[in-house]
Motif scaffolding. Sequence first.
Motif, mmCIF file in Angstrom:
data_model
loop_
_atom_site.group_PDB
_atom_site.id
_atom_site.type_symbol
_atom_site.label_atom_id
_atom_site.label_comp_id
_atom_site.label_asym_id
_atom_site.label_seq_id
_atom_site.Cartn_x
_atom_site.Cartn_y
_atom_site.Cartn_z
ATOM 1 N N THR A 199 24.061 -0.302 -48.466
ATOM 2 C CA THR A 199 23.744 -1.108 -49.641
ATOM 3 C C THR A 199 24.573 -0.702 -50.846
ATOM 4 N N PHE A 221 24.619 -0.125 -54.964
ATOM 5 C CA PHE A 221 23.621 0.347 -55.911
ATOM 6 C C PHE A 221 23.046 -0.846 -56.672
ATOM 7 N N LEU A 274 16.455 -4.544 -53.455
ATOM 8 C CA LEU A 274 17.238 -4.138 -52.293
ATOM 9 C C LEU A 274 17.882 -5.332 -51.598
ATOM 10 N N ARG A 331 21.270 -6.458 -52.687
ATOM 11 C CA ARG A 331 22.387 -5.517 -52.619
ATOM 12 C C ARG A 331 22.733 -5.099 -51.190
ATOM 13 N N PHE A 380 13.152 -0.243 -55.825
ATOM 14 C CA PHE A 380 14.460 0.197 -55.334
ATOM 15 C C PHE A 380 15.301 0.825 -56.438
ATOM 16 N N HIS A 381 15.405 0.158 -57.582
ATOM 17 C CA HIS A 381 16.253 0.658 -58.665
ATOM 18 C C HIS A 381 15.705 1.929 -59.295
ATOM 19 N N VAL A 438 18.132 6.131 -54.865
ATOM 20 C CA VAL A 438 19.187 5.680 -55.775
ATOM 21 C C VAL A 438 19.566 6.770 -56.771
ATOM 22 N N THR A 439 18.579 7.389 -57.380
ATOM 23 C CA THR A 439 18.869 8.382 -58.419
ATOM 24 C C THR A 439 19.496 9.650 -57.849
ATOM 25 N N ALA A 483 23.171 9.117 -56.321
ATOM 26 C CA ALA A 483 24.156 8.905 -57.382
ATOM 27 C C ALA A 483 24.593 10.209 -58.048
ATOM 28 N N ILE A 511 25.555 3.235 -50.701
ATOM 29 C CA ILE A 511 24.607 4.142 -50.053
ATOM 30 C C ILE A 511 24.532 3.795 -48.575
#
Length: 249
Positions: free
Chosen positions: A51, A53, A61, A64, A84-85, A90-91, A94, A146
């Motif tokens: 996916t 980001f 999700l 993406r 998701f965000h 995600v965090t 990244a 990801i």
Amino acid sequence: MRDPDNPSVRPGWSPEFLTEAALGSVQTEYEVLQLMRRCADHFGFSHFLVTRFPDAERPRLSARLLVSNWPAELVRQYDALEVFHRSRLVTEVAQTKQPVRGDARLLAPKDPGDAAAAAAAKLTEQHGLAASLAFLLHSTGAEPFIVLFSGRQAALDHDDTARLYFAAVQLFECLEQTFATGTVAREKLSGREIECLRWAAAGKSSDEIAIILGISPYTVSSYFKTATRKLGAVNRMQAIASAMRMKLI
């Protein structure tokens, strides 16, 4: 894509399904999807996804996803939680080049006080995503992605993690190649083109078909374009009608 400074990644290693011949023949996202299924199974995982980001305009999700074998209902329920965000996935991905490991809570927000955190963790646990391993990969244009593998098995050791990383790099390179080459036209409708037409005839939108088939909306549109051309139609509806008349769907 490969990291020459990481001695744990062994360029000479490759499981049977990642032979040079197999990788060289990949032309579509669907073929990448099949290789990823075999890769996940090889390392004991049941689920996987690739996916982009999330961003401000597309935080969910489903908007993406590139390739995935998550059940469509799981994606819908997960998106409904709108986490998701804000997820640890995600965090944390990244912020590091190292593999990110976690249990079902990896796909939930980190804040324990977040009302959706427990629901997200419970949802992913129920679908067998009890343990996950994620990698951060970049396209040749430096866009971050990801790659996530999930299942119920125990954590991989250092060597198998390195092997899975190398496999993920190879598969991602194949996936990126499909962005440029697109789908190669065939004389007859492909299985994926027929599936897209069949779902469209059932009233599904391109986004819904993408979730059902585990591919991107862009690829769904590509299948419709090639199917329309092969059927001699001028638009999607005419292509569906032609396919139904020819008893292809």
